[in-house]
Each structure stands twice: as C-alpha cells, then as structure tokens.
Design an enzyme around this catalytic site. Structure first.
Site, PDB file in Angstrom:
ATOM      1  N   SER A 144       0.839  -1.187   0.000  1.00 40.53           N
ATOM      2  CA  SER A 144       0.000   0.000   0.000  1.00 40.53           C
ATOM      3  C   SER A 144       0.883   1.250   0.000  1.00 40.53           C
ATOM      4  O   SER A 144       1.935   1.269  -0.632  1.00 40.53           O
ATOM      5  CB  SER A 144      -0.932  -0.033   1.218  1.00 40.53           C
ATOM      6  OG  SER A 144      -1.816   1.058   1.195  1.00 40.53           O
ATOM      7  N   TYR A 158      -5.028   7.718  -6.838  1.00 39.04           N
ATOM      8  CA  TYR A 158      -3.991   6.862  -6.243  1.00 39.04           C
ATOM      9  C   TYR A 158      -4.229   6.695  -4.743  1.00 39.04           C
ATOM     10  O   TYR A 158      -4.215   5.582  -4.213  1.00 39.04           O
ATOM     11  CB  TYR A 158      -2.612   7.458  -6.497  1.00 39.04           C
ATOM     12  CG  TYR A 158      -1.497   6.661  -5.865  1.00 39.04           C
ATOM     13  CD1 TYR A 158      -1.045   5.486  -6.451  1.00 39.04           C
ATOM     14  CD2 TYR A 158      -0.910   7.066  -4.664  1.00 39.04           C
ATOM     15  CE1 TYR A 158      -0.039   4.734  -5.867  1.00 39.04           C
ATOM     16  CE2 TYR A 158       0.096   6.328  -4.075  1.00 39.04           C
ATOM     17  CZ  TYR A 158       0.532   5.162  -4.681  1.00 39.04           C
ATOM     18  OH  TYR A 158       1.529   4.416  -4.089  1.00 39.04           O
ATOM     19  N   LYS A 162      -5.216   3.244  -2.536  1.00 44.19           N
ATOM     20  CA  LYS A 162      -4.465   2.716  -1.399  1.00 44.19           C
ATOM     21  C   LYS A 162      -5.329   2.688  -0.137  1.00 44.19           C
ATOM     22  O   LYS A 162      -5.154   1.811   0.720  1.00 44.19           O
ATOM     23  CB  LYS A 162      -3.202   3.546  -1.171  1.00 44.19           C
ATOM     24  CG  LYS A 162      -2.207   3.457  -2.333  1.00 44.19           C
ATOM     25  CD  LYS A 162      -1.846   2.017  -2.671  1.00 44.19           C
ATOM     26  CE  LYS A 162      -0.816   1.919  -3.774  1.00 44.19           C
ATOM     27  NZ  LYS A 162      -0.473   0.515  -4.117  1.00 44.19           N
TER      28      LYS A 162
END
Length: 275
Positions: A144, A158, A162
């Site tokens: 992650s 993004y 995560k």
C-alpha cells in the site's frame, strides 16, 4: 499463533516484478530460498531478472500478464495453480501513480489505475485465498502507501486506491485470524523507483514532489521479509511513518489550506503534457 515454518522451498507470486519494489522483493526472497514467480507486462525485464536469479542459484518462473485485464488475471492464476500449486506467498505489488489535478486526469488513466491498483489485488486474492485457507497456510502481502491515510492533493485516485487496499487488508486480516493465513498491509512512504518517472509520463501527469524523500526499494523488500517472519496487520517503511495517520488527524486543516499552493500550476514548458 501458528509457528512460521521454514520458507525454504516455498513459492512466492510477485506482481509488478519487472522493477522497483517487486524486483527488489524477488531478489531478496529468492536469496532466502523461495521460488519466485514473476509477473508483469514487460517480458524482457522479467526474463532478465529470472536469469539473474537462476544464475545466482535461485529459482524463478516468468508468467507475463497485464493485470488490468480480468481474463489475464484468471489465466495467470490458472497457470500458477497448474505448474506449482497455490503460492505460499502472494505479493500484491503492481500499481502505478499519477500526480496532478483530478480534472486534468484522463479517464483512461484513472480507469487503468483502478483496475491495476484495486481490481488486481482484490481479484488475485480471491483466486488464491480459498486454497490457502483450505490447506491452513499462506501469506498475502499488499503493498500500500501512506497516501492511503493521507489523501493529499494531486493523488486523488492513487490515494483512494491505497485507502481501499488498507481497508481491504484490515478486513481480511480480521477474517483470517487463526486460520494460518497471514495478511498484511505494507505502507511505504515515497520509494525510489520508476513510479515517479511513470507518473510524469502518463498524459497530463506531473513530477511528484515527494520524490526527493524517497527510500530505496530494498528497504520495502526487507520490511516484507520481516513481516513474513513476524506477522502483523500493518508495517510502515520507514517505521517512523507509523505516525502518519496522526498527521492527517492533527494537521488536516492546515493541509486543506496548503493544498492549492502545493499543487499550483507549473510552467508547461518544464513539464509538458503527453497526448
């Protein structure tokens, strides 16, 4: 907690193994006696890495796949199960980033990121987890980022991807407690890899400011090995970043104010868009 058996002779499927964290993890795990199964799109990179590992006395298989495509993920899993059986370790590392205003981000780039950063780890986990549970043994390591709990400007999709991976990992960790399957989210800060170059290369992408603080991918690989031997739900690289969730809670308001300044538009002649 079950005793961790020797990793000698075990298998590890590593996604995104053609560079960066995946490449570093493949080298380290092969030195520790695991047979590594390398997957990514760039066949030449995978074959060169496999040759290097084998030359050094390790074991490596190459299984190219475009993990943004569901059918290729399915074929990858079937090929691995047929050739070596369910992997003992699944490293969900494949992913990419993009930096800039979300309204400038081409939908094709956002869609591809969702498929690679979210769909791929969720799908591969679903494909292998039942077999791991059936035999009472396995390890799923999701790479992650601290962006998952610090959703700052410029990395909207993004960071969201995560955050999904962190939540997904936490739920799986709690579901599999006592089963013999360990699940962990490894959350590095910036890592020195092709990530930054790729972020700039994508259409309308920009240079990522955090690059100057990047740590070598070997640091993440070492953390991965540590987690395999000392299971825990989450690990940070470097460890000081365990404080990062508190930074958002304590200073989120300040970051709200600074965001527009930090993401100010730059001279297009310095970082031209790619169309």
């Amino acid at each position: 907690m079950k005793r961790i058996p020797s990793w000698q002779g075990k298998t590890a499927l590593i996604t995104g193994a053609s560079s960066g964290i995946g490449e570093a993890a493949a080298r380290l795990l092969s030195r520790k006696g695991l047979r590594v199964i390398l997957t990514a799109r760039r066949v030449d990179r995978l074959e060169a890495l496999a040759e290097e590992i084998i030359h050094a006395g390790g074991q490596a298989d190459v299984r190219p796949a475009d993990l943004s495509v569901e059918e290729e993920r399915q074929r990858l899993a079937e090929a691995v199960m047929e050739s070596t059986g369910c992997p003992d370790v699944l490293v969900n590392n494949a992913g990419f980033g993009w930096y800039g205003y979300y309204h400038d981000m081409p939908w094709e780039t956002a869609q591809s990121m969702i498929r690679v950063n979210i769909e791929a780890p969720a799908h591969l986990t679903r494909l292998f987890l039942p077999a791991m549970l059936a035999r009472g043994w396995g390890c799923i390591l999701n790479i992650s980022s601290i962006a998952g709990n610090m959703p700052n400007q410029g990395v909207a999709v993004y960071a969201a991807s995560k955050a999904f991976l962190d939540s997904f990992t936490t739920s799986l960790y709690r579901e599999t407690r006592g089963s013999g399957v360990q699940v962990c989210s490894i959350r590095p800060g910036p890592v020195s890899s092709e990530f930054f170059e790729q972020a700039l290369r994508h259409p309308n992408g920009r240079a990522v400011p955090a690059e100057r603080f990047a740590v070598p991918p070997q640091r993440v690989a070492e953390c991965l090995w540590s987690v395999m031997n000392h299971p825990r739900r989450v690990a940070y690289v470097p460890p000081i970043l365990a404080l990062s969730p508190w930074l958002e809670r304590l200073f989120g308001g300040v970051i709200d104010l600074l965001g527009p300044l930090l993401l100010r538009r730059e001279d297009p002649t310095r970082h031209p868009s790619f169309h």
